[in-house]
Design an enzyme around this catalytic site. Structure first.
Site, mmCIF file in Angstrom:
data_model
loop_
_atom_site.group_PDB
_atom_site.id
_atom_site.type_symbol
_atom_site.label_atom_id
_atom_site.label_comp_id
_atom_site.label_asym_id
_atom_site.label_seq_id
_atom_site.Cartn_x
_atom_site.Cartn_y
_atom_site.Cartn_z
ATOM 1 N N SER A 5 0.546 -1.578 0.144
ATOM 2 C CA SER A 5 0.180 -0.152 -0.375
ATOM 3 C C SER A 5 0.435 1.107 0.234
ATOM 4 C CB SER A 5 -1.077 -0.001 0.975
ATOM 5 O OG SER A 5 -1.424 -1.075 1.632
HETATM 6 N N1 SAH Z 1 -0.518 -5.441 4.077
HETATM 7 C C1 SAH Z 1 0.007 -5.171 2.904
HETATM 8 C C2 SAH Z 1 -0.817 -5.277 1.783
HETATM 9 C C3 SAH Z 1 -2.011 -6.057 1.555
HETATM 10 S S1 SAH Z 1 -2.204 -6.533 0.249
HETATM 11 C C4 SAH Z 1 0.999 -5.157 2.813
HETATM 12 O O1 SAH Z 1 2.129 -3.973 3.744
HETATM 13 O O2 SAH Z 1 2.811 -4.834 2.477
HETATM 14 C C5 SAH Z 1 -3.510 -7.981 0.223
HETATM 15 C C6 SAH Z 1 -2.820 -8.700 0.782
HETATM 16 O O3 SAH Z 1 -4.531 -9.405 1.510
HETATM 17 C C7 SAH Z 1 -2.635 -9.514 -0.454
HETATM 18 O O4 SAH Z 1 -1.338 -10.075 -0.437
HETATM 19 C C8 SAH Z 1 -4.027 -10.119 -0.756
HETATM 20 O O5 SAH Z 1 -3.419 -12.080 -1.486
HETATM 21 C C9 SAH Z 1 -4.368 -10.945 0.687
HETATM 22 N N2 SAH Z 1 -5.444 -11.997 0.580
HETATM 23 C C10 SAH Z 1 -6.944 -11.554 -0.418
HETATM 24 N N3 SAH Z 1 -7.934 -11.905 0.694
HETATM 25 C C11 SAH Z 1 -6.997 -12.565 1.736
HETATM 26 C C12 SAH Z 1 -7.902 -13.624 2.336
HETATM 27 N N4 SAH Z 1 -9.101 -14.367 2.795
HETATM 28 N N5 SAH Z 1 -7.140 -14.198 3.384
HETATM 29 C C13 SAH Z 1 -5.809 -14.110 4.084
HETATM 30 N N6 SAH Z 1 -4.933 -12.190 2.907
HETATM 31 C C14 SAH Z 1 -5.659 -12.325 1.542
#
Ligand code: SAH
Length: 216
Positions: free
Chosen positions: A64
């Site tokens: 992000s």
């Molecule tokens: N917080 C992260 C950015 C997150 S991007 C950072 O600091 O880099 C969103 C992430 O959520 C992705 O890696 C995606 O694979 C994950 N995601 C999506 N659905 C999910 C779920 N149901 N459970 C766990 N992770 C999930």
């Protein structure tokens, strides 16, 4: 590029992108000055690590924008020792910021390769206090509940019910809620078993895929 030059870029990021937009909590600003964001992006993007935007981390996922990380962290109002659940580990950067504030962090990631990347990044950055779990985070992680703070870093049509029930009394939950393309940041606070919500403007996140998110 030497580390002190990165520190210069990192301080400029905090001053011009984060403090300038109204994030005030000094502990949050200090954590954002401390965590080496360039160690959480792919090598090809290292020189772009301190730019004012999200970056690709592979597998169609993103790290992000720094300002959004700082804003969500501020809204969570972390105290040292808080048990924190993050849904969507991605690069591990947000979890590193939370751990730097003294939280005990559990971060859940559905893609095993991305979870491995988060673990590797956290290790390279020397961050302790984060556990990465591979699972559907839309179910939360009841084994360690309740949590003083819960952060969802993927877009969800509504706040997943299991996450609400895993909030501690006085606990905070922050999530991007809305459509698949654009969402609004919402904060829930649980008081005497009831949940109050406040909205904090438009954001764009990749989708939360799972039982209580979007269909896989
Ligand atoms: N917080 C992260 C950015 C997150 S991007 C950072 O600091 O880099 C969103 C992430 O959520 C992705 O890696 C995606 O694979 C994950 N995601 C999506 N659905 C999910 C779920 N149901 N459970 C766990 N992770 C999930």
């Amino acid at each position: 590029m030497p580390e002190d030059q990165r520190a210069g870029e990192r301080n400029a990021m905090v001053d011009t992108q984060i403090a300038a937009r109204g994030v005030r909590n000094p502990r949050v600003l200090q954590a954002m000055r401390t965590v080496p964001r360039h160690l959480f992006v792919p090598a090809a993007y290292e020189s772009a690590a301190y730019r004012d935007g999200p970056l690709p981390i592979g597998h169609g996922q993103t790290i992000s924008q720094p300002y959004i990380v700082a804003l969500m962290t501020e809204l969570l109002d972390i105290s040292p020792g808080d048990r924190v659940l993050e849904v969507g580990a991605g690069s591990g950067y947000q979890a590193a910021v939370l751990a730097t504030l003294g939280a005990e962090v559990i971060t859940i990631e559905r893609i095993p390769e991305v979870a491995a990347l988060a673990e590797e990044n956290l290790r390279n950055a020397g961050v302790h206090g984060v556990r990465v779990v591979v699972a559907d985070g839309s179910e939360g992680y009841p084994q360690e509940a309740p949590y003083q703070a819960i952060l969802v870093t993927a877009a969800t049509p509504r706040v997943p019910e299991p996450l609400i029930s895993q909030m501690a009394e006085g606990g905070r939950l922050v999530a991007p809620v809305g459509g698949r393309d654009v969402q609004e940041l919402v904060r829930l606070v649980k008081r005497e078993g009831r949940v109050e919500s406040t909205f904090f403007g438009g954001v764009v996140f990749v989708p939360l895929l799972g039982r209580h998110g979007w269909e896989v």
